[in-house]
Design a protein around this motif. Structure first.
Motif, PDB file in Angstrom:
ATOM      1  N   GLN A  26       0.832  -1.202   0.000  1.00 49.45           N
ATOM      2  CA  GLN A  26       0.000   0.000   0.000  1.00 49.45           C
ATOM      3  C   GLN A  26       0.871   1.259   0.000  1.00 49.45           C
ATOM      4  OE1 GLN A  26      -3.273   0.060  -0.296  1.00 49.45           O
ATOM      5  NE2 GLN A  26      -3.424   2.265  -0.185  1.00 49.45           N
ATOM      6  N   TYR A  27       1.963   1.216   0.719  1.00 47.15           N
ATOM      7  CA  TYR A  27       2.889   2.347   0.772  1.00 47.15           C
ATOM      8  C   TYR A  27       3.469   2.646  -0.610  1.00 47.15           C
ATOM      9  CZ  TYR A  27       6.915   5.171   2.141  1.00 47.15           C
ATOM     10  OH  TYR A  27       7.843   6.172   2.250  1.00 47.15           O
ATOM     11  N   GLN A  28       3.846   1.607  -1.349  1.00 52.44           N
ATOM     12  CA  GLN A  28       4.381   1.801  -2.698  1.00 52.44           C
ATOM     13  C   GLN A  28       3.333   2.414  -3.623  1.00 52.44           C
ATOM     14  OE1 GLN A  28       7.472   1.463  -3.811  1.00 52.44           O
ATOM     15  NE2 GLN A  28       8.132   0.915  -1.759  1.00 52.44           N
ATOM     16  N   GLU A  29       2.094   1.970  -3.510  1.00 53.44           N
ATOM     17  CA  GLU A  29       1.023   2.543  -4.324  1.00 53.44           C
ATOM     18  C   GLU A  29       0.805   4.015  -3.988  1.00 53.44           C
ATOM     19  OE1 GLU A  29      -2.524   0.165  -4.092  1.00 53.44           O
ATOM     20  OE2 GLU A  29      -1.408  -1.674  -4.535  1.00 53.44           O
ATOM     21  N   LEU A  30       0.873   4.344  -2.718  1.00 56.52           N
ATOM     22  CA  LEU A  30       0.709   5.739  -2.306  1.00 56.52           C
ATOM     23  C   LEU A  30       1.850   6.615  -2.804  1.00 56.52           C
ATOM     24  CD1 LEU A  30      -0.623   5.268   1.335  1.00 56.52           C
ATOM     25  CD2 LEU A  30      -1.911   6.007  -0.675  1.00 56.52           C
ATOM     26  N   ILE A  31       3.037   6.078  -2.864  1.00 58.29           N
ATOM     27  CA  ILE A  31       4.176   6.831  -3.408  1.00 58.29           C
ATOM     28  C   ILE A  31       3.947   7.123  -4.887  1.00 58.29           C
ATOM     29  CG2 ILE A  31       6.618   6.639  -4.039  1.00 58.29           C
ATOM     30  CD1 ILE A  31       7.097   5.312  -1.355  1.00 58.29           C
ATOM     31  N   LYS A  32       3.444   6.148  -5.642  1.00 63.96           N
ATOM     32  CA  LYS A  32       3.158   6.356  -7.065  1.00 63.96           C
ATOM     33  C   LYS A  32       2.089   7.430  -7.247  1.00 63.96           C
ATOM     34  CE  LYS A  32       4.315   1.662  -8.486  1.00 63.96           C
ATOM     35  NZ  LYS A  32       3.784   0.382  -8.973  1.00 63.96           N
ATOM     36  N   ILE A  33       1.051   7.386  -6.436  1.00 61.28           N
ATOM     37  CA  ILE A  33      -0.014   8.388  -6.525  1.00 61.28           C
ATOM     38  C   ILE A  33       0.526   9.776  -6.194  1.00 61.28           C
ATOM     39  CG2 ILE A  33      -2.180   9.147  -5.462  1.00 61.28           C
ATOM     40  CD1 ILE A  33      -2.880   6.152  -5.157  1.00 61.28           C
ATOM     41  N   LYS A  34       1.358   9.850  -5.172  1.00 63.35           N
ATOM     42  CA  LYS A  34       1.953  11.134  -4.775  1.00 63.35           C
ATOM     43  C   LYS A  34       2.802  11.699  -5.907  1.00 63.35           C
ATOM     44  CE  LYS A  34       5.246  13.115  -1.555  1.00 63.35           C
ATOM     45  NZ  LYS A  34       6.265  12.815  -0.558  1.00 63.35           N
ATOM     46  N   GLU A  35       3.586  10.863  -6.570  1.00 62.01           N
ATOM     47  CA  GLU A  35       4.429  11.304  -7.680  1.00 62.01           C
ATOM     48  C   GLU A  35       3.573  11.791  -8.847  1.00 62.01           C
ATOM     49  OE1 GLU A  35       7.715  12.335  -9.811  1.00 62.01           O
ATOM     50  OE2 GLU A  35       7.567  11.824  -7.694  1.00 62.01           O
ATOM     51  N   LYS A  36       2.476  11.095  -9.118  1.00 60.66           N
ATOM     52  CA  LYS A  36       1.566  11.509 -10.187  1.00 60.66           C
ATOM     53  C   LYS A  36       1.007  12.901  -9.889  1.00 60.66           C
ATOM     54  CE  LYS A  36      -3.014  10.560 -11.822  1.00 60.66           C
ATOM     55  NZ  LYS A  36      -4.238   9.917 -11.408  1.00 60.66           N
ATOM     56  N   TYR A  37       0.564  13.130  -8.664  1.00 64.02           N
ATOM     57  CA  TYR A  37       0.024  14.428  -8.291  1.00 64.02           C
ATOM     58  C   TYR A  37       1.096  15.516  -8.303  1.00 64.02           C
ATOM     59  CZ  TYR A  37      -4.465  12.399  -7.023  1.00 64.02           C
ATOM     60  OH  TYR A  37      -5.681  11.769  -7.049  1.00 64.02           O
ATOM     61  N   ARG A  38       2.315  15.164  -7.969  1.00 60.66           N
ATOM     62  CA  ARG A  38       3.400  16.145  -8.012  1.00 60.66           C
ATOM     63  C   ARG A  38       3.655  16.590  -9.444  1.00 60.66           C
ATOM     64  NH1 ARG A  38       8.406  16.736  -9.215  1.00 60.66           N
ATOM     65  NH2 ARG A  38       8.708  14.587  -9.848  1.00 60.66           N
ATOM     66  N   ARG A  39       3.670  15.623 -10.386  1.00 61.46           N
ATOM     67  CA  ARG A  39       3.865  15.967 -11.799  1.00 61.46           C
ATOM     68  C   ARG A  39       2.717  16.828 -12.323  1.00 61.46           C
ATOM     69  NH1 ARG A  39       5.347  10.474 -12.240  1.00 61.46           N
ATOM     70  NH2 ARG A  39       3.295  10.025 -13.105  1.00 61.46           N
ATOM     71  N   GLU A  40       1.486  16.474 -11.964  1.00 61.28           N
ATOM     72  CA  GLU A  40       0.338  17.265 -12.381  1.00 61.28           C
ATOM     73  C   GLU A  40       0.417  18.681 -11.820  1.00 61.28           C
ATOM     74  OE1 GLU A  40      -3.311  15.325 -11.373  1.00 61.28           O
ATOM     75  OE2 GLU A  40      -2.971  13.682 -12.786  1.00 61.28           O
ATOM     76  N   SER A  41       0.834  18.785 -10.575  1.00 59.23           N
ATOM     77  CA  SER A  41       0.967  20.093  -9.945  1.00 59.23           C
ATOM     78  C   SER A  41       2.000  20.946 -10.675  1.00 59.23           C
ATOM     79  CB  SER A  41       1.359  19.924  -8.481  1.00 59.23           C
ATOM     80  OG  SER A  41       1.607  21.160  -7.881  1.00 59.23           O
ATOM     81  N   MET A  42       3.106  20.351 -11.071  1.00 59.44           N
ATOM     82  CA  MET A  42       4.128  21.090 -11.810  1.00 59.44           C
ATOM     83  C   MET A  42       3.586  21.549 -13.161  1.00 59.44           C
ATOM     84  SD  MET A  42       7.572  18.925 -10.896  1.00 59.44           S
ATOM     85  CE  MET A  42       8.509  19.737 -12.166  1.00 59.44           C
ATOM     86  N   GLU A  43       2.817  20.699 -13.837  1.00 60.96           N
ATOM     87  CA  GLU A  43       2.225  21.085 -15.117  1.00 60.96           C
ATOM     88  C   GLU A  43       1.254  22.244 -14.932  1.00 60.96           C
ATOM     89  OE1 GLU A  43       0.501  17.661 -17.000  1.00 60.96           O
ATOM     90  OE2 GLU A  43       2.382  16.546 -16.885  1.00 60.96           O
ATOM     91  N   TYR A  44       0.440  22.196 -13.873  1.00 63.12           N
ATOM     92  CA  TYR A  44      -0.493  23.284 -13.607  1.00 63.12           C
ATOM     93  C   TYR A  44       0.251  24.572 -13.259  1.00 63.12           C
ATOM     94  CZ  TYR A  44      -4.448  20.071 -13.717  1.00 63.12           C
ATOM     95  OH  TYR A  44      -5.399  19.161 -14.108  1.00 63.12           O
ATOM     96  N   ASP A  45       1.344  24.462 -12.522  1.00 64.12           N
ATOM     97  CA  ASP A  45       2.137  25.651 -12.207  1.00 64.12           C
ATOM     98  C   ASP A  45       2.687  26.295 -13.475  1.00 64.12           C
ATOM     99  OD1 ASP A  45       1.679  25.370  -9.497  1.00 64.12           O
ATOM    100  OD2 ASP A  45       3.600  24.384  -9.094  1.00 64.12           O
TER     101      ASP A  45
END
Length: 101
Positions: A26-45
């Protein structure tokens, strides 16, 4: 007998640490989700930055504002001619060409 109980306890603990809702999988899946949101956040910025630059251009540069109005709204000055160039696929979407009449 004590070794068997200890071994069962260790196996249960390892199973819990790996497969539970708080486990490593579950921790590994959460890390992947966090990375996805970080990339999306950078694109929105980046997009926000580009839009802020465009807003500043629209506020300060009259020529740029005029160009955007002409392009987006198909406006023209009184002494200008307006040409709208259609792509080939737009003609097949119900826009009739004068040559076919």
């Amino acid at each position: 007998m004590r070794h068997i109980i200890f071994l069962i306890l260790i196996v249960g603990l390892v199973f819990y640490l790996v497969f539970s809702t708080n486990g490593l999988i579950q921790y590994q899946e959460l890390i992947k989700i966090k990375e996805k949101y970080r990339r999306e956040s950078m694109e929105y910025d980046k997009r926000i930055s580009r839009l802020q630059e465009e807003i500043e251009l629209l506020k300060k540069d009259r020529d740029y504002l005029e160009m955007v109005i002409k392009k987006e709204l198909n406006y023209k000055k009184m002494d200008e001619d307006l040409y709208i160039i259609l792509n080939g696929d737009e003609n097949s979407n119900g826009i009739r060409d004068n040559k076919t009449n």
